[in-house]
Scaffold this motif. Structure first.
Motif, short mmCIF file in Angstrom:
data_model
loop_
_atom_site.label_atom_id
_atom_site.label_comp_id
_atom_site.label_asym_id
_atom_site.label_seq_id
_atom_site.Cartn_x
_atom_site.Cartn_y
_atom_site.Cartn_z
N TYR A 156 36.76 29.43 62.26
CA TYR A 156 37.60 28.79 63.09
C TYR A 156 39.05 29.43 62.84
N VAL A 157 39.35 30.14 63.70
CA VAL A 157 40.76 30.65 63.85
C VAL A 157 41.44 30.17 64.96
N TYR A 158 42.91 29.85 64.62
CA TYR A 158 43.53 28.97 65.50
C TYR A 158 45.08 29.50 65.33
N LEU A 159 45.90 29.15 66.34
CA LEU A 159 47.41 29.57 66.26
C LEU A 159 48.28 28.32 65.88
N ILE A 160 49.05 28.41 64.88
CA ILE A 160 50.03 27.39 64.65
C ILE A 160 51.17 27.94 64.83
N TYR A 161 52.24 26.71 65.37
CA TYR A 161 53.48 26.96 66.05
C TYR A 161 53.77 28.16 66.73
N GLY A 162 52.36 28.57 67.66
CA GLY A 162 52.54 29.63 68.61
C GLY A 162 52.70 30.98 68.21
N VAL A 163 52.72 30.99 66.75
CA VAL A 163 53.06 32.55 66.26
C VAL A 163 52.09 32.88 65.06
N HIS A 164 51.44 32.04 64.06
CA HIS A 164 50.65 32.38 62.91
C HIS A 164 49.36 32.09 63.31
N HIS A 165 48.49 32.87 62.85
CA HIS A 165 46.87 32.59 63.07
C HIS A 165 46.37 32.04 61.59
N CYS A 166 45.43 31.14 61.63
CA CYS A 166 45.11 30.50 60.46
C CYS A 166 43.67 30.92 60.48
N MET A 167 42.65 31.12 59.32
CA MET A 167 41.29 31.55 59.44
C MET A 167 40.72 30.32 58.47
N ASN A 168 39.99 29.38 59.28
CA ASN A 168 38.90 28.53 58.30
C ASN A 168 37.24 29.10 58.38
N VAL A 169 36.77 28.53 57.44
CA VAL A 169 35.35 28.81 57.28
C VAL A 169 34.54 27.39 57.70
N VAL A 170 33.87 27.35 58.69
CA VAL A 170 33.10 26.16 58.86
C VAL A 170 32.08 25.76 57.94
N THR A 171 32.09 24.55 57.40
CA THR A 171 30.92 24.15 56.32
C THR A 171 30.26 23.04 56.74
#
Length: 184
Positions: A74-89
């Motif tokens: 699960y990858v999303y953009l925060i503050y319109g600048v930084h990508h963050c990666m999550n792992v679905v559990t």
């Protein structure tokens, strides 16, 4: 030799997965080059009842991957600048994930990785990797099989002050004394 984690690793309690990811290796193959970082910090987002979790707003175009099968990114953009990666559990329909907060460079990672945005930038992970199956050959998490013991520190998550009582829950985990963590 590294072994890709099986789907069953992700299909467990989110807090257990967040703790067990510490010391594992994030591998991203970019233009034939293997970038590898050792996971040293994570945060657990444990379902729709967790007010700090994106899934607390229900299923949306952005969060639908969190409600899907475990073992996807699960990858999303925060503050319109930084990508963050999550792992679905956990099981399909639960809406839980683990945020990867920091890595220790192992191979072909040239810049800082202490924070989720820096981690994604260094590993060349962006929105194109959202909903990516972590059992693939180009983006996955692996175990070296060495099982070196780590001392785990538990702290409140970072940047979730809006989440009321959930902001104080100790759902951030990191390897004690590791110089690559994002914040003490």
């Amino acid at each position: 030799m590294m072994h890709k984690l099986p789907r069953s690793f992700y299909a467990r309690d989110t807090i257990e997965v967040a703790r067990d990811l510490l010391g594992k290796y994030l591998v991203h193959v970019v233009e034939g080059v293997e970038r590898i970082g050792r996971i040293v910090e994570t945060e657990a987002y444990i379902g729709v009842h967790d007010l700090a979790s994106h899934s607390s707003k229900g299923i949306t175009a952005r969060t639908k991957v969190m409600f899907g099968p475990p073992g996807f990114a699960y990858v999303y953009l925060i503050y319109g600048v930084h990508h963050c990666m999550n792992v679905v559990t956990e099981k399909e329909g639960h809406g839980a994930a683990v945020l990867l907060r920091a890595l220790e460079s192992v191979r072909n990672v040239e810049t800082r990785t202490s924070g989720p945005g820096l981690l994604c930038k260094a590993m060349a992970i962006d929105l194109h990797r959202n909903m990516h199956d972590l059992l693939s050959d180009d983006l996955y998490i692996a175990d070296s099989g060495e099982g070196e013991p780590v001392t785990i520190v538990e702290r409140p998550r970072i940047g979730v002050d809006y989440a009321g009582e959930w902001a104080a829950r100790e759902l951030r985990f990191y390897i004690k004394d590791n110089p690559c963590i994002s914040k003490k």
